[in-house]
Motif scaffolding. Structure first.
Motif, PDB file in Angstrom:
ATOM      1  N   GLU A 140      32.041  39.123  40.784  1.00 42.53           N
ATOM      2  CA  GLU A 140      30.910  40.045  40.630  1.00 42.53           C
ATOM      3  C   GLU A 140      30.726  40.876  41.896  1.00 42.53           C
ATOM      4  OE1 GLU A 140      27.619  37.492  39.674  1.00 42.53           O
ATOM      5  OE2 GLU A 140      28.349  37.111  37.641  1.00 42.53           O
ATOM      6  N   GLU A 141      30.771  40.240  43.057  1.00 37.85           N
ATOM      7  CA  GLU A 141      30.561  40.939  44.332  1.00 37.85           C
ATOM      8  C   GLU A 141      31.663  41.958  44.627  1.00 37.85           C
ATOM      9  OE1 GLU A 141      29.977  38.243  47.586  1.00 37.85           O
ATOM     10  OE2 GLU A 141      28.202  37.354  46.684  1.00 37.85           O
ATOM     11  N   LEU A 142      32.914  41.576  44.327  1.00 38.65           N
ATOM     12  CA  LEU A 142      34.046  42.451  44.643  1.00 38.65           C
ATOM     13  C   LEU A 142      34.479  43.311  43.460  1.00 38.65           C
ATOM     14  CD1 LEU A 142      36.188  40.073  46.877  1.00 38.65           C
ATOM     15  CD2 LEU A 142      34.485  41.768  47.563  1.00 38.65           C
ATOM     16  N   LYS A 143      33.746  43.183  42.357  1.00 44.03           N
ATOM     17  CA  LYS A 143      33.939  44.028  41.173  1.00 44.03           C
ATOM     18  C   LYS A 143      35.352  43.968  40.596  1.00 44.03           C
ATOM     19  CE  LYS A 143      30.259  47.216  42.569  1.00 44.03           C
ATOM     20  NZ  LYS A 143      29.320  46.183  42.669  1.00 44.03           N
ATOM     21  N   PHE A 144      35.796  42.744  40.297  1.00 41.68           N
ATOM     22  CA  PHE A 144      37.044  42.597  39.558  1.00 41.68           C
ATOM     23  C   PHE A 144      36.808  41.682  38.364  1.00 41.68           C
ATOM     24  CE2 PHE A 144      37.432  39.154  42.701  1.00 41.68           C
ATOM     25  CZ  PHE A 144      37.888  38.087  41.944  1.00 41.68           C
ATOM     26  N   SER A 145      37.580  41.885  37.316  1.00 41.47           N
ATOM     27  CA  SER A 145      37.426  41.167  36.060  1.00 41.47           C
ATOM     28  C   SER A 145      38.195  39.854  36.067  1.00 41.47           C
ATOM     29  CB  SER A 145      37.925  42.047  34.915  1.00 41.47           C
ATOM     30  OG  SER A 145      38.037  41.298  33.733  1.00 41.47           O
ATOM     31  N   LEU A 146      37.530  38.788  35.641  1.00 42.88           N
ATOM     32  CA  LEU A 146      38.213  37.507  35.504  1.00 42.88           C
ATOM     33  C   LEU A 146      39.024  37.453  34.212  1.00 42.88           C
ATOM     34  CD1 LEU A 146      35.453  35.079  36.787  1.00 42.88           C
ATOM     35  CD2 LEU A 146      37.534  35.807  37.965  1.00 42.88           C
ATOM     36  N   GLU A 147      38.791  38.400  33.312  1.00 45.02           N
ATOM     37  CA  GLU A 147      39.544  38.445  32.063  1.00 45.02           C
ATOM     38  C   GLU A 147      40.929  39.046  32.255  1.00 45.02           C
ATOM     39  OE1 GLU A 147      37.168  40.385  29.121  1.00 45.02           O
ATOM     40  OE2 GLU A 147      35.576  38.904  29.257  1.00 45.02           O
ATOM     41  N   SER A 148      41.077  39.925  33.240  1.00 48.05           N
ATOM     42  CA  SER A 148      42.375  40.583  33.438  1.00 48.05           C
ATOM     43  C   SER A 148      43.045  40.203  34.756  1.00 48.05           C
ATOM     44  CB  SER A 148      42.212  42.101  33.350  1.00 48.05           C
ATOM     45  OG  SER A 148      41.293  42.562  34.307  1.00 48.05           O
ATOM     46  N   ASN A 149      42.485  39.200  35.452  1.00 46.87           N
ATOM     47  CA  ASN A 149      43.056  38.745  36.723  1.00 46.87           C
ATOM     48  C   ASN A 149      43.087  37.225  36.780  1.00 46.87           C
ATOM     49  OD1 ASN A 149      43.318  41.308  38.437  1.00 46.87           O
ATOM     50  ND2 ASN A 149      41.240  41.437  37.638  1.00 46.87           N
ATOM     51  N   VAL A 150      44.036  36.694  37.528  1.00 40.97           N
ATOM     52  CA  VAL A 150      44.152  35.261  37.774  1.00 40.97           C
ATOM     53  C   VAL A 150      43.752  35.024  39.226  1.00 40.97           C
ATOM     54  CG1 VAL A 150      45.769  33.324  37.915  1.00 40.97           C
ATOM     55  CG2 VAL A 150      46.022  35.029  36.106  1.00 40.97           C
ATOM     56  N   VAL A 151      42.947  33.985  39.464  1.00 43.83           N
ATOM     57  CA  VAL A 151      42.498  33.675  40.819  1.00 43.83           C
ATOM     58  C   VAL A 151      43.122  32.350  41.262  1.00 43.83           C
ATOM     59  CG1 VAL A 151      40.501  33.239  42.295  1.00 43.83           C
ATOM     60  CG2 VAL A 151      40.330  34.912  40.447  1.00 43.83           C
ATOM     61  N   LEU A 152      43.734  32.382  42.450  1.00 41.72           N
ATOM     62  CA  LEU A 152      44.315  31.190  43.052  1.00 41.72           C
ATOM     63  C   LEU A 152      43.541  30.827  44.313  1.00 41.72           C
ATOM     64  CD1 LEU A 152      48.105  32.181  42.966  1.00 41.72           C
ATOM     65  CD2 LEU A 152      46.814  30.974  41.207  1.00 41.72           C
ATOM     66  N   LYS A 153      43.286  29.542  44.515  1.00 38.87           N
ATOM     67  CA  LYS A 153      42.653  29.037  45.740  1.00 38.87           C
ATOM     68  C   LYS A 153      43.669  28.140  46.412  1.00 38.87           C
ATOM     69  CE  LYS A 153      39.463  25.479  46.384  1.00 38.87           C
ATOM     70  NZ  LYS A 153      38.171  24.813  46.160  1.00 38.87           N
ATOM     71  N   ASN A 154      44.109  28.544  47.596  1.00 40.23           N
ATOM     72  CA  ASN A 154      45.113  27.776  48.332  1.00 40.23           C
ATOM     73  C   ASN A 154      46.344  27.490  47.474  1.00 40.23           C
ATOM     74  OD1 ASN A 154      43.321  27.717  50.558  1.00 40.23           O
ATOM     75  ND2 ASN A 154      42.272  25.981  49.655  1.00 40.23           N
ATOM     76  N   GLY A 155      46.750  28.498  46.682  1.00 38.14           N
ATOM     77  CA  GLY A 155      47.964  28.402  45.884  1.00 38.14           C
ATOM     78  C   GLY A 155      47.827  27.776  44.512  1.00 38.14           C
ATOM     79  N   LYS A 156      46.613  27.332  44.134  1.00 31.28           N
ATOM     80  CA  LYS A 156      46.411  26.694  42.831  1.00 31.28           C
ATOM     81  C   LYS A 156      45.401  27.483  42.005  1.00 31.28           C
ATOM     82  CE  LYS A 156      47.623  22.175  44.493  1.00 31.28           C
ATOM     83  NZ  LYS A 156      47.338  20.775  44.564  1.00 31.28           N
ATOM     84  N   MET A 157      45.695  27.648  40.699  1.00 33.17           N
ATOM     85  CA  MET A 157      44.805  28.382  39.816  1.00 33.17           C
ATOM     86  C   MET A 157      43.458  27.661  39.695  1.00 33.17           C
ATOM     87  SD  MET A 157      45.390  29.919  35.940  1.00 33.17           S
ATOM     88  CE  MET A 157      47.056  29.432  36.008  1.00 33.17           C
ATOM     89  N   VAL A 158      42.375  28.457  39.689  1.00 36.16           N
ATOM     90  CA  VAL A 158      41.031  27.887  39.623  1.00 36.16           C
ATOM     91  C   VAL A 158      40.228  28.501  38.479  1.00 36.16           C
ATOM     92  CG1 VAL A 158      40.879  27.250  42.050  1.00 36.16           C
ATOM     93  CG2 VAL A 158      40.201  29.532  41.367  1.00 36.16           C
ATOM     94  N   THR A 159      39.159  27.810  38.099  1.00 36.46           N
ATOM     95  CA  THR A 159      38.258  28.260  37.046  1.00 36.46           C
ATOM     96  C   THR A 159      37.107  29.054  37.653  1.00 36.46           C
ATOM     97  OG1 THR A 159      36.977  26.225  37.182  1.00 36.46           O
ATOM     98  CG2 THR A 159      38.816  26.252  35.609  1.00 36.46           C
ATOM     99  N   PRO A 160      36.373  29.816  36.828  1.00 35.46           N
ATOM    100  CA  PRO A 160      35.270  30.630  37.348  1.00 35.46           C
ATOM    101  C   PRO A 160      34.166  29.845  38.061  1.00 35.46           C
ATOM    102  CG  PRO A 160      35.876  31.399  35.176  1.00 35.46           C
ATOM    103  CD  PRO A 160      36.640  30.118  35.415  1.00 35.46           C
ATOM    104  N   ASP A 161      33.999  28.558  37.748  1.00 40.00           N
ATOM    105  CA  ASP A 161      32.932  27.773  38.372  1.00 40.00           C
ATOM    106  C   ASP A 161      33.376  27.034  39.641  1.00 40.00           C
ATOM    107  OD1 ASP A 161      34.555  26.073  36.881  1.00 40.00           O
ATOM    108  OD2 ASP A 161      32.905  24.760  36.281  1.00 40.00           O
ATOM    109  N   GLU A 162      34.626  27.217  40.047  1.00 42.29           N
ATOM    110  CA  GLU A 162      35.146  26.604  41.270  1.00 42.29           C
ATOM    111  C   GLU A 162      34.448  27.197  42.500  1.00 42.29           C
ATOM    112  OE1 GLU A 162      37.827  24.086  43.374  1.00 42.29           O
ATOM    113  OE2 GLU A 162      37.890  24.377  41.219  1.00 42.29           O
ATOM    114  N   VAL A 163      34.006  26.345  43.425  1.00 43.87           N
ATOM    115  CA  VAL A 163      33.359  26.807  44.655  1.00 43.87           C
ATOM    116  C   VAL A 163      34.425  27.074  45.715  1.00 43.87           C
ATOM    117  CG1 VAL A 163      31.717  26.234  46.482  1.00 43.87           C
ATOM    118  CG2 VAL A 163      31.232  25.574  44.127  1.00 43.87           C
ATOM    119  N   LEU A 164      34.298  28.216  46.371  1.00 41.22           N
ATOM    120  CA  LEU A 164      35.248  28.635  47.395  1.00 41.22           C
ATOM    121  C   LEU A 164      34.625  28.431  48.774  1.00 41.22           C
ATOM    122  CD1 LEU A 164      36.174  31.972  45.619  1.00 41.22           C
ATOM    123  CD2 LEU A 164      37.484  29.837  45.590  1.00 41.22           C
TER     124      LEU A 164
END
Length: 65
Positions: A26-50
């Motif tokens: 939301e803050e950086l204005k990118f879609s979670l529907e069209s992007n994959v997010v990795l945390k330290n090399g592993k895929m994460v869910t939208p509710d994962e805390v960074l």
């Protein structure tokens, strides 16, 4: 935390941690529907805390061909 975008060129940002993937999107204005997010090399869910020390990568899940 370091956020690295690969859409379509590599771009790095430093942002504060302690937020969820959803809040970061939301803050950086990118879609979670069209992007994959990795945390330290592993895929994460939208509710994962960074955290402050995490490396977050945002990859486009859609590519042209």
């Amino acid at each position: 935390m370091k956020v690295i975008f690969y859409m379509p060129f590599k771009k790095e940002l430093e942002v504060s941690g302690g937020k969820t993937v959803k809040k970061l999107a939301e803050e950086l204005k990118f879609s979670l529907e069209s992007n994959v997010v990795l945390k330290n090399g592993k895929m994460v869910t939208p509710d994962e805390v960074l955290g402050e020390e995490d490396i977050v990568e945002v990859l486009s899940a859609i590519s042209g061909g």
